[in-house]
Motif scaffolding. Structure first.
Motif, PDB file in Angstrom:
ATOM      1  N   ALA A   1       0.831  -1.210   0.000  1.00  0.00           N
ATOM      2  CA  ALA A   1       0.000   0.000   0.000  1.00  0.00           C
ATOM      3  C   ALA A   1       0.861   1.253   0.000  1.00  0.00           C
ATOM      4  O   ALA A   1       0.570   2.224  -0.707  1.00  0.00           O
ATOM      5  CB  ALA A   1      -0.934  -0.013   1.203  1.00  0.00           C
TER       6      ALA A   1
ATOM      7  N   VAL B   1       1.730   4.511  -3.162  1.00  0.00           N
ATOM      8  CA  VAL B   1       1.232   5.858  -2.857  1.00  0.00           C
ATOM      9  C   VAL B   1       1.509   6.820  -4.003  1.00  0.00           C
ATOM     10  O   VAL B   1       2.608   6.856  -4.560  1.00  0.00           O
ATOM     11  CB  VAL B   1       1.876   6.389  -1.554  1.00  0.00           C
TER      12      VAL B   1
ATOM     13  N   GLU C   1      -4.105   0.232   5.788  1.00  0.00           N
ATOM     14  CA  GLU C   1      -5.211   1.130   5.466  1.00  0.00           C
ATOM     15  C   GLU C   1      -4.793   2.597   5.499  1.00  0.00           C
ATOM     16  O   GLU C   1      -5.427   3.455   4.880  1.00  0.00           O
ATOM     17  CB  GLU C   1      -6.350   0.908   6.473  1.00  0.00           C
TER      18      GLU C   1
ATOM     19  N   ARG D   1      -4.468   5.225   2.298  1.00  0.00           N
ATOM     20  CA  ARG D   1      -5.750   5.605   1.694  1.00  0.00           C
ATOM     21  C   ARG D   1      -6.532   6.525   2.627  1.00  0.00           C
ATOM     22  O   ARG D   1      -7.088   7.541   2.192  1.00  0.00           O
ATOM     23  CB  ARG D   1      -6.568   4.358   1.360  1.00  0.00           C
TER      24      ARG D   1
ATOM     25  N   ALA E   1      -4.719   9.977   2.861  1.00  0.00           N
ATOM     26  CA  ALA E   1      -4.837  10.722   1.602  1.00  0.00           C
ATOM     27  C   ALA E   1      -6.246  11.271   1.425  1.00  0.00           C
ATOM     28  O   ALA E   1      -6.434  12.400   0.965  1.00  0.00           O
ATOM     29  CB  ALA E   1      -4.462   9.824   0.430  1.00  0.00           C
ATOM     30  N   ARG E   2      -7.245  10.494   1.822  1.00  0.00           N
ATOM     31  CA  ARG E   2      -8.636  10.929   1.709  1.00  0.00           C
ATOM     32  C   ARG E   2      -8.879  12.169   2.572  1.00  0.00           C
ATOM     33  O   ARG E   2      -9.486  13.147   2.132  1.00  0.00           O
ATOM     34  CB  ARG E   2      -9.548   9.778   2.131  1.00  0.00           C
TER      35      ARG E   2
END
Length: 238
Positions: free
Chosen positions: A118, A122, A224, A227, A230-231
């Motif tokens: 993950a 990025v 996790e 994500r 970044a959100r």
């Protein structure tokens, strides 16, 4: 083995990877939910006698979260204490492997592979600049050599105090405002910043409220975290 963890991140990592090994953890070890072990005080004030009574084969600690005198006391009681040092993502991944191997985990867990993948995938948001308060009254921010700062840098967000001589400098609100960040990043731990407590101190600056576990914990949440962070950062910088 019988393991006591004095670090919330490591508690979650061991509990998820090798259920049944943990016999003790701190009051702050909140994950995984429903963890049923003996509570042995806080990260900064562990109950040495309670830990010794559990007869652990290994005590897990961290050089930043736990105090050296407490760890020395545990060693003087004849306990084996493994102390981690985690200031970057790469260091965190390596230390997690070391911890799990020391606990007798038979293989590298899938969540660790997922976390590495993950973060390798990025797509940085920036370049953006930020100040990252971790406390108020007095105001304290992320400074140099912090795990959270490294995660933000990988997301394209440069901590304006990454070059400060202190790791967690105390600064005035006027100084933080004058730094002119693109964002103020406000985690919900160790200080619980909320929409009503934090953003109002930085009028005119986009505020990203982030899950502190995603920003500061090293363990299963790392899969996790890119994500989720970044959100939150994108939503603030629209």
């Amino acid at each position: 083995m019988r393991v006591v963890s004095l670090v919330p991140s490591l508690t979650e990592a061991v509990a998820v990877t090798a259920p049944g090994l943990l016999v003790g953890a701190t009051d702050w070890c909140s994950h995984p939910a429903g963890l049923d072990v003996v509570r042995v005080g806080g990260t900064k004030n562990p109950d040495d006698a309670a830990i010794a009574a559990l007869r652990p084969d290994l005590v897990l600690a961290n050089e930043e979260e736990n105090r050296a005198p407490d760890l020395a006391t545990l060693r003087a009681l004849g306990l084996d204490v493994l102390v981690t040092e985690i200031r970057t993502l790469g260091q965190g991944l390596r230390e997690l492997e070391r911890v799990l191997a020391a606990c007798g985990a038979p293989r590298r867990p899938r969540w660790l592979d997922e976390a590495e993948a993950a973060w390798d995938a990025v797509d940085p948001l920036g370049p953006l600049t930020a100040v990252v308060p971790i406390w108020r009254r007095p105001w304290m921010v992320l400074g140099r050599d912090t795990f959270a700062g490294d995660l933000l840098a990988r997301l394209g967000v440069r901590n304006l105090y990454a070059g400060h001589p202190e790791r967690y400098p105390r600064l005035t609100l006027d100084e933080l405002r004058a730094a002119g960040p693109d964002l103020v990043v406000l985690p919900d731990e160790p200080y619980r910043f909320t929409r009503d407590d934090g953003p109002e101190a930085f009028p005119g600056t986009a505020a990203a409220l982030v899950d502190g576990r995603m920003l500061t914990w090293y363990g299963p949440s790392l899969a996790e975290a890119p994500r989720a962070l970044a959100r939150a950062l994108r939503a603030a910088h629209r």
